[in-house]
Design a protein around this motif. Structure first.
Motif, mmCIF file in Angstrom:
data_model
loop_
_atom_site.group_PDB
_atom_site.id
_atom_site.type_symbol
_atom_site.label_atom_id
_atom_site.label_comp_id
_atom_site.label_asym_id
_atom_site.label_seq_id
_atom_site.Cartn_x
_atom_site.Cartn_y
_atom_site.Cartn_z
ATOM 1 N N ILE A 1 -43.583 21.701 10.619
ATOM 2 C CA ILE A 1 -44.471 22.551 11.406
ATOM 3 C C ILE A 1 -44.731 21.969 12.784
ATOM 4 O O ILE A 1 -45.273 22.658 13.657
ATOM 5 N N ASN A 2 -44.336 20.720 13.015
ATOM 6 C CA ASN A 2 -44.501 20.136 14.342
ATOM 7 C C ASN A 2 -43.222 20.216 15.171
ATOM 8 O O ASN A 2 -43.106 19.559 16.200
ATOM 9 N N ALA A 3 -42.240 21.018 14.737
ATOM 10 C CA ALA A 3 -41.055 21.259 15.552
ATOM 11 C C ALA A 3 -41.448 22.024 16.805
ATOM 12 O O ALA A 3 -42.296 22.918 16.779
ATOM 13 N N ASP B 1 -41.631 34.778 10.536
ATOM 14 C CA ASP B 1 -41.595 34.943 9.085
ATOM 15 C C ASP B 1 -40.631 33.952 8.451
ATOM 16 O O ASP B 1 -40.913 33.372 7.402
ATOM 17 N N PHE B 2 -39.503 33.735 9.112
ATOM 18 C CA PHE B 2 -38.523 32.765 8.616
ATOM 19 C C PHE B 2 -39.109 31.357 8.642
ATOM 20 O O PHE B 2 -38.939 30.574 7.696
ATOM 21 N N PHE B 3 -39.820 31.012 9.737
ATOM 22 C CA PHE B 3 -40.443 29.691 9.837
ATOM 23 C C PHE B 3 -41.476 29.483 8.730
ATOM 24 O O PHE B 3 -41.582 28.402 8.159
ATOM 25 N N ALA B 4 -42.244 30.537 8.440
ATOM 26 C CA ALA B 4 -43.301 30.430 7.440
ATOM 27 C C ALA B 4 -42.728 30.249 6.033
ATOM 28 O O ALA B 4 -43.327 29.567 5.196
ATOM 29 N N ARG B 5 -41.567 30.844 5.771
ATOM 30 C CA ARG B 5 -40.979 30.781 4.436
ATOM 31 C C ARG B 5 -40.105 29.559 4.222
ATOM 32 O O ARG B 5 -39.910 29.124 3.096
ATOM 33 N N GLU B 6 -39.543 29.007 5.306
ATOM 34 C CA GLU B 6 -38.637 27.869 5.180
ATOM 35 C C GLU B 6 -39.459 26.582 5.139
ATOM 36 O O GLU B 6 -39.835 26.015 6.156
ATOM 37 N N LEU C 1 -32.441 37.052 10.979
ATOM 38 C CA LEU C 1 -32.201 35.619 11.011
ATOM 39 C C LEU C 1 -31.634 35.113 9.686
ATOM 40 O O LEU C 1 -30.773 34.230 9.663
ATOM 41 N N ASP C 2 -32.100 35.674 8.574
ATOM 42 C CA ASP C 2 -31.611 35.238 7.263
ATOM 43 C C ASP C 2 -30.116 35.516 7.107
ATOM 44 O O ASP C 2 -29.376 34.682 6.582
ATOM 45 N N GLU C 3 -29.670 36.686 7.555
ATOM 46 C CA GLU C 3 -28.249 37.022 7.415
ATOM 47 C C GLU C 3 -27.388 36.125 8.285
ATOM 48 O O GLU C 3 -26.325 35.665 7.855
ATOM 49 N N ALA C 4 -27.844 35.863 9.518
ATOM 50 C CA ALA C 4 -27.092 34.979 10.400
ATOM 51 C C ALA C 4 -27.006 33.574 9.810
ATOM 52 O O ALA C 4 -25.955 32.917 9.860
ATOM 53 N N PHE D 1 -32.936 21.502 6.957
ATOM 54 C CA PHE D 1 -33.736 21.550 8.181
ATOM 55 C C PHE D 1 -34.711 20.382 8.291
ATOM 56 O O PHE D 1 -35.634 20.411 9.087
ATOM 57 N N GLY D 2 -34.498 19.353 7.489
ATOM 58 C CA GLY D 2 -35.429 18.228 7.499
ATOM 59 C C GLY D 2 -35.503 17.488 8.814
ATOM 60 O O GLY D 2 -36.505 16.829 9.101
ATOM 61 N N GLN D 3 -34.448 17.564 9.646
ATOM 62 C CA GLN D 3 -34.428 16.865 10.921
ATOM 63 C C GLN D 3 -34.511 17.818 12.112
ATOM 64 O O GLN D 3 -34.302 17.401 13.247
#
Length: 395
Positions: free
Chosen positions: A137-139, A127-132, A88-91, A105-107
């Protein structure tokens, strides 16, 4: 003393000025690309990531649909950018390299996972969600039938942006609602969960240009250890709503006890409690569900104003929903998954017992744990569906 008072007064005068500091970041708004939607699919080369952006340059007032004009033709006020990477990071990096603005990603409020990707396991994106940290978190998370990219072709009939449709589904609580926070907690507890599932190609706006891609939410997906292992139909999804709670209202069909014809009711004011019970080595769970209901329509000739007949209808409704929940539990046991997180209730109520059974919980749940649904629904409103009071008075 005088100088202290003067210093305090000066601080109080200057404090409001801090609220006029302007931008909170060094990146100007005009240099940002606001990601509203993420579509994630599996690819032969890794992960296919699609990000949906609103286009401020096409959000001009006074033009049809809020869109701008390019070459004399109306344009949508949003677009999608797709790239494939080994992860996901590379994409994401490939998308960022092609854009003239910095992605934020604020919105971001909705994330769609393709069915094939969900079946292979969603842990790579967790893992991407946890690091970004910018991702809320309510998305909301959804699984789609087929590829998630198909969502880019749905007709935008009632909303300006496609992602607003998904936000409305979650806000109205017409389907299972699962957020990034729920997913992170679930992964921590083993990765079993229920995700709402989008269905394409439903009958919808027949006069719309892209009517073949009309979307709905009448299914759900069961995940085991972060992998999709089964899908729930509409009846099973509605039963899942009763177990998970947090739903406003759900429709059910029940056979009339007088002539077996269909009666449709709307169940609301739902209160569900899961109660674990320990008897020696035997573990059981009681799902206690209480609610109120109203009769929407009926093909039966029964008189719903008669208290005795109404009581029999309530009994039939209780049994119907209990059977539906029992079938749903049986389906989750067949794949040895605990998507409703029953283990948490044992962990909270009987922590010592949980320590002794947690290693083989899924197998135990599927084979020896008894789950008993107990439903009690009171029909409080029946309107004028059959033999209303004023018709009886006129006789």
């Amino acid at each position: 003393m005088f100088y202290a008072q003067k210093l305090l007064l000066s601080c109080m005068v200057c404090l409001p000025l801090c609220l006029l500091s302007g931008c909170w970041s060094s990146i100007e708004l005009n240099n940002r690309a606001f990601a509203r939607l993420l579509l994630i699919d599996k690819s032969d080369k890794g992960i296919e990531l699609t990000i949906g952006f609103p286009l401020p340059n096409r959000l001009s007032a006074g033009k049809p649909g809020g869109g701008g004009e390019t070459g004399g033709k109306s344009s949508q006020p949003f677009t999608y950018v797709t790239k494939i990477g080994k992860d996901l990071d590379e994409a994401y990096d490939k998308i960022q390299l092609d854009l003239s603005r910095r992605i934020t990603f604020g919105q971001t409020r909705n994330i769609l996972l393709g069915q094939e990707f969900a079946q292979s396991g969603i842990t790579p994106v967790i893992d991407f969600f946890a690091r970004e940290s910018a991702l809320h978190i309510n998305a909301n998370l959804y699984v789609t039938e087929g590829k998630a990219l198909r969502f880019a072709d749905i007709p935008v009939t009632f909303e300006r942006f496609p992602t607003d449709i998904l936000s409305a589904y979650a806000k109205q609580k017409i389907t299972v609602t699962t957020t990034i926070k729920d997913t992170l907690m679930s992964i921590y507890n083993g990765g079993d969960m229920v995700l709402p599932m989008l269905v394409f190609g439903k009958n919808g706006a027949e006069r719309e240009e892209k009517r073949k891609n009309w979307v709905g939410v009448n299914k759900a997906a069961i995940l085991k250890q972060g992998k999709m292992v089964s899908a729930l139909n509409m009846k099973e999804m509605r039963s899942a709503l009763l177990i998970l709670g947090g739903v406003r209202e759900v429709e059910f069909d029940v056979a009339s006890p007088s002539d077996s014809k269909e009666v449709r009711v709307l169940v609301r004011d739902i209160i569900t409690k899961v109660k674990p019970r320990i008897n020696g080595d035997q573990v059981s769970l009681l799902i206690d569900c209480k609610a109120k209901a109203l009769v929407l329509s009926t093909n039966s000739n029964m008189d719903v104003t008669d208290s005795k007949q109404l009581s029999k209808l309530e009994e039939s409704l209780d049994k119907e929903i209990q059977n539906n929940i029992a079938q749903l539990i049986s389906k989750s046991k067949s794949v040895q998954a605990d998507p409703f997180q029953f283990s948490n209730y044992l962990k909270w109520r009987y922590p010592q017992k949980w320590q002794s059974i947690k290693t083989d919980w899924r197998e135990r749940y599927a084979t020896v744990v008894e789950v008993d649904p107990l439903v009690h629904i009171t029909i409080k409103w029946f309107g004028a569906v059959k033999k209303p009071e004023w018709n009886q008075i006129l006789k």
